[in-house]
Write an enzyme that holds these catalytic residues in place. Structure first.
Site, PDB file in Angstrom:
ATOM      1  N   HIS A 122      45.303  36.367  36.559  1.00 54.65           N
ATOM      2  CA  HIS A 122      45.754  36.392  37.961  1.00 54.65           C
ATOM      3  C   HIS A 122      47.284  36.351  37.949  1.00 54.65           C
ATOM      4  O   HIS A 122      47.873  35.767  37.042  1.00 54.65           O
ATOM      5  CB  HIS A 122      45.173  35.154  38.648  1.00 54.65           C
ATOM      6  CG  HIS A 122      45.374  35.087  40.128  1.00 54.65           C
ATOM      7  ND1 HIS A 122      46.559  34.688  40.716  1.00 54.65           N
ATOM      8  CD2 HIS A 122      44.532  35.334  41.147  1.00 54.65           C
ATOM      9  CE1 HIS A 122      46.413  34.700  42.033  1.00 54.65           C
ATOM     10  NE2 HIS A 122      45.201  35.095  42.331  1.00 54.65           N
ATOM     11  N   ASP A 133      43.154  28.243  33.031  1.00 56.45           N
ATOM     12  CA  ASP A 133      43.123  28.463  34.474  1.00 56.45           C
ATOM     13  C   ASP A 133      41.642  28.463  34.876  1.00 56.45           C
ATOM     14  O   ASP A 133      40.931  29.433  34.618  1.00 56.45           O
ATOM     15  CB  ASP A 133      43.806  29.800  34.786  1.00 56.45           C
ATOM     16  CG  ASP A 133      43.648  30.206  36.248  1.00 56.45           C
ATOM     17  OD1 ASP A 133      42.914  29.513  36.986  1.00 56.45           O
ATOM     18  OD2 ASP A 133      44.238  31.227  36.644  1.00 56.45           O
ATOM     19  N   GLN A 187      38.445  30.042  38.807  1.00 53.19           N
ATOM     20  CA  GLN A 187      37.170  30.738  39.084  1.00 53.19           C
ATOM     21  C   GLN A 187      36.024  30.164  38.248  1.00 53.19           C
ATOM     22  O   GLN A 187      34.949  30.768  38.189  1.00 53.19           O
ATOM     23  CB  GLN A 187      37.305  32.230  38.798  1.00 53.19           C
ATOM     24  CG  GLN A 187      38.293  32.947  39.687  1.00 53.19           C
ATOM     25  CD  GLN A 187      37.872  32.985  41.150  1.00 53.19           C
ATOM     26  OE1 GLN A 187      36.698  32.804  41.484  1.00 53.19           O
ATOM     27  NE2 GLN A 187      38.818  33.205  42.040  1.00 53.19           N
ATOM     28  N   LYS A 222      38.476  26.521  46.258  1.00 49.28           N
ATOM     29  CA  LYS A 222      37.489  27.400  45.607  1.00 49.28           C
ATOM     30  C   LYS A 222      36.226  26.621  45.261  1.00 49.28           C
ATOM     31  O   LYS A 222      35.240  27.187  44.823  1.00 49.28           O
ATOM     32  CB  LYS A 222      38.072  28.009  44.338  1.00 49.28           C
ATOM     33  CG  LYS A 222      39.412  28.689  44.562  1.00 49.28           C
ATOM     34  CD  LYS A 222      39.433  30.112  44.116  1.00 49.28           C
ATOM     35  CE  LYS A 222      40.848  30.647  44.113  1.00 49.28           C
ATOM     36  NZ  LYS A 222      40.979  31.966  44.675  1.00 49.28           N
ATOM     37  N   CYS A 275      45.139  40.305  43.223  1.00 50.47           N
ATOM     38  CA  CYS A 275      46.231  39.628  42.496  1.00 50.47           C
ATOM     39  C   CYS A 275      46.099  39.799  40.987  1.00 50.47           C
ATOM     40  O   CYS A 275      46.420  38.886  40.211  1.00 50.47           O
ATOM     41  CB  CYS A 275      46.308  38.139  42.854  1.00 50.47           C
ATOM     42  SG  CYS A 275      46.700  37.839  44.558  1.00 50.47           S
TER      43      CYS A 275
HETATM   44  N1  PLP Z   1      43.801  31.983  39.036  1.00 50.75           N
HETATM   45  C1  PLP Z   1      42.694  32.662  39.355  1.00 50.75           C
HETATM   46  C2  PLP Z   1      41.803  33.158  38.258  1.00 50.75           C
HETATM   47  C3  PLP Z   1      42.382  32.888  40.693  1.00 50.75           C
HETATM   48  O1  PLP Z   1      41.286  33.585  41.015  1.00 50.75           O
HETATM   49  C4  PLP Z   1      43.250  32.398  41.702  1.00 50.75           C
HETATM   50  C5  PLP Z   1      42.959  32.686  43.118  1.00 50.75           C
HETATM   51  O2  PLP Z   1      42.282  33.608  43.464  1.00 50.75           O
HETATM   52  C6  PLP Z   1      44.377  31.679  41.317  1.00 50.75           C
HETATM   53  C7  PLP Z   1      44.620  31.498  39.980  1.00 50.75           C
HETATM   54  C8  PLP Z   1      45.325  31.137  42.325  1.00 50.75           C
HETATM   55  O3  PLP Z   1      44.701  30.160  43.096  1.00 50.75           O
HETATM   56  P1  PLP Z   1      45.418  29.560  44.385  1.00 50.75           P
HETATM   57  O4  PLP Z   1      45.802  30.722  45.244  1.00 50.75           O
HETATM   58  O5  PLP Z   1      44.368  28.688  45.011  1.00 50.75           O
HETATM   59  O6  PLP Z   1      46.593  28.780  43.915  1.00 50.75           O
END
Ligand code: PLP
Length: 411
Positions: A128, A205, A208, A231, A369
């Protein structure tokens, strides 16, 4: 259509989520945008309401009744999170605004302590943007280099490539547990072990993964792990950074302000102990308390039950989508979770998304993203239907009918 064989009472679960009764364009809402954010059970909404209506005051250092209640509830969430991810102590649980904020905290603070000119940070081709850009900025600040383990056609990475790319120069390997755009589940325990053998630190991370897969940070042995409250059926603006205590201790503060200090003089300031050293200013108190409720709710259903149910739904959805003429699924790794990313030949994902929306079906379209993934596949974006445990096979059938309709209208 076969019945789901796993043990969730989904109809009862759906009753817990008031928004699922919403009509969209006069059609019952079919919510398949769970990877972007999950809906909230009533118990989470009630927790916030109850806190603001009868328990609210600012927390920490307050001698009065309400402040003490708020502090207890807030710190209870820390305890819940600690147990939920199997951390060693509450000192290892930092409250943040979400995954992005957790990674930026690390990219600033960890890099200040550990990143030197000539060092390397390794990520993967499926990250992401929030696990790419903070590391680009950190590398620029510290004269380090960002390296990327390439993506493969099925949406996975090759573990031998990881071994080739990690070296004694690698200071950090930062990777996603589950890809938000493709659904790929990475072999995170193995990736962590490879990084450690080379002397690198590891950030997972889990944005998900946390809502789909039971996680134990001590078993994974990762050094850091980040996730977002929204999430996992909790409020926006809440999140977690887990870090091994010795590493967090070795890192300087991220933001300065109230709560993160021990003693302030104009000449010099000393900092609070963990975890407060990283928690400057008044936080999202109600949201964090409600995040504790969300996690307890998920634990009650059981992540193993959730995983089994969602896996069955994903398998069913994959089989159904594969039968649609001209539809290509992106992300076909054998280890996959909850994401159906697809394109209809000759149709722009945006147009498919708009037609589905008119049928009451919420999916997400675009690059999610993850522009480097789209570049890898030479596509502008995908349509993404992402699954939660309140979704049903009937909803998958509605999605399939909707895509067929879009196909007729657009092609
Ligand atoms: N990392 C992953 C794999 C994600 O899917 C997301 C959000 O979709 C994020 C990071 C960023 O999360 P947030 O926007 O809640 O900070």
């Amino acid at each position: 259509m076969g019945a789901i064989t796993t043990g969730l009472n989904v109809q009862a679960i759906r009753e817990d989520f008031p928004i699922l009764k919403t009509l969209v364009h006069n059609k019952p809402l079919v919510y398949f945008d769970n990877a972007a954010s999950t809906q909230k059970p009533k118990i989470v909404l009630d927790t916030e309401y109850h806190y603001y209506s009868s328990q609210y005051a600012n927390i920490h250092r307050g001698v009065h009744y309400l402040s003490q209640i708020g502090t207890e509830l807030y710190e209870k969430t820390r305890h819940i999170v600690k147990d939920f991810i199997g951390a060693n102590s509450e000192r290892e649980i930092i409250f943040t605004k979400g995954t992005t904020n957790s990674i930026n905290l690390l990219a600033y603070s960890w890099s200040s302590a550990f990143l030197k000119p000539g060092d390397e940070i390794l990520i993967t081709g499926m990250e992401h943007h929030s696990n790419i850009v903070p590391w680009q900025l950190a590398c620029q600040r510290h004269g380090a280099t960002l390296k990327v383990v390439p993506l493969q056609e099925d949406g996975s990475i090759n573990i031998d490539e990881v071994k080739n790319m990690i070296s004694e120069k690698t200071r950090l390997f930062s990777f996603t547990y589950v890809s938000n755009a493709l659904g790929t589940i990475n072999p995170v325990k193995e990736m962590t072990a490879i990084a450690h053998q080379a002397g690198a630190h590891v950030l997972i991370d889990a944005a998900q993964a946390i809502q789909h897969i039971a996680i134990n940070v001590q078993e994974l042995n990762c050094d850091f792990l980040a996730f977002s409250g929204h999430k996992i059926y909790g409020p926006t603006g809440t999140g977690i950074l887990y870090g091994k205590e010795a590493l967090l201790d070795a890192m300087p503060p991220f933001e300065g302000g109230g709560d993160m200090i021990k003693d302030v003089k104009f000449e010099q300031t000393s900092f609070n102990e963990l975890p407060f050293k990283f928690e400057a200013g008044t936080p999202n108190i109600a949201g964090t308390i409600a995040l504790g409720t969300a996690i307890e709710y998920v634990e009650k259903i059981g992540l193993d039950n959730i995983f089994a149910y969602e896996e069955e739904l994903l398998k069913y959805g994959t089989e159904q989508l594969q039968q649609i003429n001209g539809l290509t699924i992106y992300g076909n790794s054998i280890h996959k979770s909850s994401v159906l990313s697809f394109l209809l030949d000759g149709a722009h994902p945006y147009d498919v998304g708009v037609i589905l929306d008119h049928l009451g079906i919420a999916i997400r379209t675009g690059h999610h993203c993850t522009q480097p993934i789209m570049d890898y596949f030479c596509i502008p974006g995908t349509c993404r239907a992402s699954i939660a445990f309140y979704n049903t096979k009937e909803e998958i059938d509605l999605l399939v009918t909707g895509i067929q309709r879009a196909s007729k209208m657009l092609l």
